[in-house]
Design a protein around this motif. Structure first.
Motif, PDB file in Angstrom:
ATOM      1  N   ASN A  46      18.840 -43.003  -8.624  1.00  0.00           N
ATOM      2  CA  ASN A  46      17.488 -42.952  -9.146  1.00  0.00           C
ATOM      3  C   ASN A  46      17.477 -42.653 -10.652  1.00  0.00           C
ATOM      4  O   ASN A  46      18.413 -42.045 -11.185  1.00  0.00           O
ATOM      5  CB  ASN A  46      16.685 -41.872  -8.428  1.00  0.00           C
ATOM      6  N   CYS A  47      16.402 -43.042 -11.309  1.00  0.00           N
ATOM      7  CA  CYS A  47      16.293 -42.817 -12.741  1.00  0.00           C
ATOM      8  C   CYS A  47      16.095 -41.338 -13.047  1.00  0.00           C
ATOM      9  O   CYS A  47      15.716 -40.545 -12.184  1.00  0.00           O
ATOM     10  CB  CYS A  47      15.156 -43.641 -13.327  1.00  0.00           C
ATOM     11  N   SER A  48      16.339 -40.967 -14.285  1.00  0.00           N
ATOM     12  CA  SER A  48      16.265 -39.561 -14.687  1.00  0.00           C
ATOM     13  C   SER A  48      14.862 -38.992 -14.501  1.00  0.00           C
ATOM     14  O   SER A  48      14.701 -37.813 -14.188  1.00  0.00           O
ATOM     15  CB  SER A  48      16.709 -39.399 -16.140  1.00  0.00           C
ATOM     16  N   GLU A  49      13.838 -39.817 -14.696  1.00  0.00           N
ATOM     17  CA  GLU A  49      12.466 -39.313 -14.547  1.00  0.00           C
ATOM     18  C   GLU A  49      12.167 -38.977 -13.086  1.00  0.00           C
ATOM     19  O   GLU A  49      11.512 -37.974 -12.798  1.00  0.00           O
ATOM     20  CB  GLU A  49      11.458 -40.335 -15.078  1.00  0.00           C
ATOM     21  N   ALA A  50      12.646 -39.798 -12.159  1.00  0.00           N
ATOM     22  CA  ALA A  50      12.472 -39.501 -10.742  1.00  0.00           C
ATOM     23  C   ALA A  50      13.163 -38.200 -10.379  1.00  0.00           C
ATOM     24  O   ALA A  50      12.617 -37.363  -9.653  1.00  0.00           O
ATOM     25  CB  ALA A  50      13.021 -40.653  -9.893  1.00  0.00           C
ATOM     26  N   ILE A  51      14.376 -38.014 -10.900  1.00  0.00           N
ATOM     27  CA  ILE A  51      15.128 -36.787 -10.625  1.00  0.00           C
ATOM     28  C   ILE A  51      14.389 -35.583 -11.191  1.00  0.00           C
ATOM     29  O   ILE A  51      14.268 -34.540 -10.539  1.00  0.00           O
ATOM     30  CB  ILE A  51      16.545 -36.896 -11.224  1.00  0.00           C
ATOM     31  N   ARG A  52      13.877 -35.711 -12.410  1.00  0.00           N
ATOM     32  CA  ARG A  52      13.166 -34.604 -13.067  1.00  0.00           C
ATOM     33  C   ARG A  52      11.933 -34.201 -12.264  1.00  0.00           C
ATOM     34  O   ARG A  52      11.678 -33.010 -12.037  1.00  0.00           O
ATOM     35  CB  ARG A  52      12.760 -35.022 -14.481  1.00  0.00           C
ATOM     36  N   ILE A  53      11.169 -35.181 -11.818  1.00  0.00           N
ATOM     37  CA  ILE A  53       9.938 -34.887 -11.088  1.00  0.00           C
ATOM     38  C   ILE A  53      10.248 -34.281  -9.720  1.00  0.00           C
ATOM     39  O   ILE A  53       9.644 -33.279  -9.320  1.00  0.00           O
ATOM     40  CB  ILE A  53       9.085 -36.163 -10.930  1.00  0.00           C
ATOM     41  N   CYS A  54      11.196 -34.870  -9.012  1.00  0.00           N
ATOM     42  CA  CYS A  54      11.491 -34.385  -7.659  1.00  0.00           C
ATOM     43  C   CYS A  54      12.163 -33.022  -7.655  1.00  0.00           C
ATOM     44  O   CYS A  54      11.980 -32.246  -6.704  1.00  0.00           O
ATOM     45  CB  CYS A  54      12.376 -35.396  -6.933  1.00  0.00           C
ATOM     46  N   ASP A  55      12.933 -32.726  -8.691  1.00  0.00           N
ATOM     47  CA  ASP A  55      13.640 -31.448  -8.720  1.00  0.00           C
ATOM     48  C   ASP A  55      12.703 -30.282  -8.943  1.00  0.00           C
ATOM     49  O   ASP A  55      13.008 -29.149  -8.564  1.00  0.00           O
ATOM     50  CB  ASP A  55      14.713 -31.475  -9.821  1.00  0.00           C
ATOM     51  N   ASP A  56      11.552 -30.523  -9.546  1.00  0.00           N
ATOM     52  CA  ASP A  56      10.575 -29.475  -9.854  1.00  0.00           C
ATOM     53  C   ASP A  56       9.374 -29.660  -8.919  1.00  0.00           C
ATOM     54  O   ASP A  56       8.604 -30.606  -9.051  1.00  0.00           O
ATOM     55  CB  ASP A  56      10.151 -29.592 -11.317  1.00  0.00           C
ATOM     56  N   LYS A  57       9.217 -28.770  -7.967  1.00  0.00           N
ATOM     57  CA  LYS A  57       8.163 -28.933  -6.966  1.00  0.00           C
ATOM     58  C   LYS A  57       6.768 -28.938  -7.587  1.00  0.00           C
ATOM     59  O   LYS A  57       5.853 -29.595  -7.078  1.00  0.00           O
ATOM     60  CB  LYS A  57       8.291 -27.850  -5.896  1.00  0.00           C
ATOM     61  N   ALA A  58       6.584 -28.205  -8.684  1.00  0.00           N
ATOM     62  CA  ALA A  58       5.285 -28.226  -9.350  1.00  0.00           C
ATOM     63  C   ALA A  58       5.016 -29.611  -9.948  1.00  0.00           C
ATOM     64  O   ALA A  58       3.914 -30.165  -9.798  1.00  0.00           O
ATOM     65  CB  ALA A  58       5.217 -27.158 -10.441  1.00  0.00           C
ATOM     66  N   LEU A  59       6.022 -30.184 -10.599  1.00  0.00           N
ATOM     67  CA  LEU A  59       5.861 -31.529 -11.167  1.00  0.00           C
ATOM     68  C   LEU A  59       5.638 -32.562 -10.071  1.00  0.00           C
ATOM     69  O   LEU A  59       4.885 -33.521 -10.259  1.00  0.00           O
ATOM     70  CB  LEU A  59       7.089 -31.913 -11.995  1.00  0.00           C
ATOM     71  N   THR A  60       6.300 -32.378  -8.931  1.00  0.00           N
ATOM     72  CA  THR A  60       6.095 -33.301  -7.817  1.00  0.00           C
ATOM     73  C   THR A  60       4.629 -33.337  -7.413  1.00  0.00           C
ATOM     74  O   THR A  60       4.015 -34.412  -7.298  1.00  0.00           O
ATOM     75  CB  THR A  60       6.946 -32.885  -6.601  1.00  0.00           C
ATOM     76  N   HIS A  61       4.028 -32.158  -7.215  1.00  0.00           N
ATOM     77  CA  HIS A  61       2.629 -32.123  -6.767  1.00  0.00           C
ATOM     78  C   HIS A  61       1.661 -32.549  -7.865  1.00  0.00           C
ATOM     79  O   HIS A  61       0.604 -33.136  -7.569  1.00  0.00           O
ATOM     80  CB  HIS A  61       2.298 -30.741  -6.218  1.00  0.00           C
ATOM     81  N   LEU A  62       2.007 -32.293  -9.114  1.00  0.00           N
ATOM     82  CA  LEU A  62       1.187 -32.803 -10.216  1.00  0.00           C
ATOM     83  C   LEU A  62       1.183 -34.328 -10.225  1.00  0.00           C
ATOM     84  O   LEU A  62       0.138 -34.963 -10.436  1.00  0.00           O
ATOM     85  CB  LEU A  62       1.724 -32.274 -11.554  1.00  0.00           C
ATOM     86  N   THR A  63       2.345 -34.916  -9.996  1.00  0.00           N
ATOM     87  CA  THR A  63       2.458 -36.375  -9.985  1.00  0.00           C
ATOM     88  C   THR A  63       1.709 -36.963  -8.801  1.00  0.00           C
ATOM     89  O   THR A  63       1.004 -37.974  -8.932  1.00  0.00           O
ATOM     90  CB  THR A  63       3.938 -36.791  -9.946  1.00  0.00           C
ATOM     91  N   LEU A  64       1.851 -36.341  -7.633  1.00  0.00           N
ATOM     92  CA  LEU A  64       1.101 -36.815  -6.469  1.00  0.00           C
ATOM     93  C   LEU A  64      -0.400 -36.757  -6.731  1.00  0.00           C
ATOM     94  O   LEU A  64      -1.139 -37.697  -6.390  1.00  0.00           O
ATOM     95  CB  LEU A  64       1.460 -35.975  -5.244  1.00  0.00           C
TER      96      LEU A  64
END
Length: 286
Positions: free
Chosen positions: A84-102
């Motif tokens: 996966n690309c670095s941005e996907a890794i960055r978002i998924c690794d940080d649960k707060a960023l994951t929910h912000l993106t969702l």
């Protein structure tokens, strides 16, 4: 076509090596030689593509099975296709960023409050405000963590102070009663390739297999499958394990994992996601 797999050089154990082994074997079945590299052996000057070429050799793509987002980004800067690309890794690794993106993409998820940036200072002063917004019981999670670790059920202010002690970034989530069950949906290339129902061990609310959860093959509904595909797409993941639970309003996304463990998925379903990933990459690169 040749490929590389990057894994972490500091996490030792069978569960950390198995995905790379499965991907290597899948590559052999599809005529794509794969070689595994440790992130600790790929520390080169930023933007130095020649240094990477000396260490990686002649490769056409990299499957990045780690969370070393800076290394993933450096490989991209140097021209390597990283999946996966670095941005996907960055978002998924940080649960707060994951929910912000969702939330940004309008994808149903759990009501979540993220801890503030405190520059190393304790932030317990905000806990009463969080209780007012979330209520008890709530689930407290470290923003960075895997395998159900650093995830706690909190029922009282005393427990909340205990698990929010210190300065570690956390998220605070509404607890949704789901009988200790969730659905893990494996998405590859915007297609659902496998799914399992996970049930928590007796006395626990976390369904992760690593801490005793039981996995059974599951056929997701059309709504669940579409939700998983949309979640993976939102975080820019080519492949992902999307965790879904059912609320009173329907299915919601709990987490998106950019390198979900594919061995227990195979054990439960007989479906080898490694083959699906390699087949997807062949089509993508060619």
């Amino acid at each position: 076509m040749k490929g590389a797999i990057v894994i972490n050089g500091y996490l030792d154990g069978k569960k950390f090596r198995e995905p790379a082994e499965m991907l290597t074997e899948a590559g052999e079945r599809h005529g794509v030689p794969m070689k595994t590299f440790l992130n600790s052996n790929l520390s080169v000057p930023i933007g130095d593509s020649d240094a990477f070429a000396e260490r990686l050799g002649d490769i056409d793509f990299i499957i990045f099975w780690d969370k070393d987002v800076k290394l993933a980004r450096n490989l991209e800067v140097c021209g390597y296709p990283v999946i996966n690309c670095s941005e996907a890794i960055r978002i998924c690794d940080d649960k707060a960023l994951t929910h912000l993106t969702l939330a940004e993409y309008g994808i149903p998820s759990i009501k979540t409050v993220a801890s503030p940036m405190s520059f190393g200072y304790p932030y317990q002063d905000i806990l009463p405000d969080i209780v007012d917004q979330i209520g008890f019981p709530m689930v407290v999670k470290d923003c960075f963590g895997s395998f159900g670790q650093q995830v706690h059920m909190v029922r009282t202010m005393e427990e909340l102070h205990e698990h929010a002690e210190g300065t570690v970034p956390k998220i605070f989530q509404e607890y949704i009663e789901c009988d200790g069950r969730d659905i893990r949906v494996e998405v590859v290339g915007e297609k659902v390739v496998a799914a399992v129902m996970r049930t928590a061990a007796y006395g626990d609310f976390r369904s992760n297999a690593t801490i005793g959860g039981i996995m059974e093959k599951y056929e997701p509904s059309e709504e669940e499958a579409q939700l998983a595909i949309e979640a993976a797409s939102a975080v820019q993941a080519d492949f992902a394990g999307v965790d879904i639970i059912h609320s009173a309003d329907g299915p919601v996304v709990c987490e998106v994992n950019s390198n979900a463990h594919i061995k227990n998925l195979f054990d439960a379903t007989g479906i080898n996601a490694a083959d699906c990933i390699i087949e997807y990459i062949i089509e993508l690169i060619q």
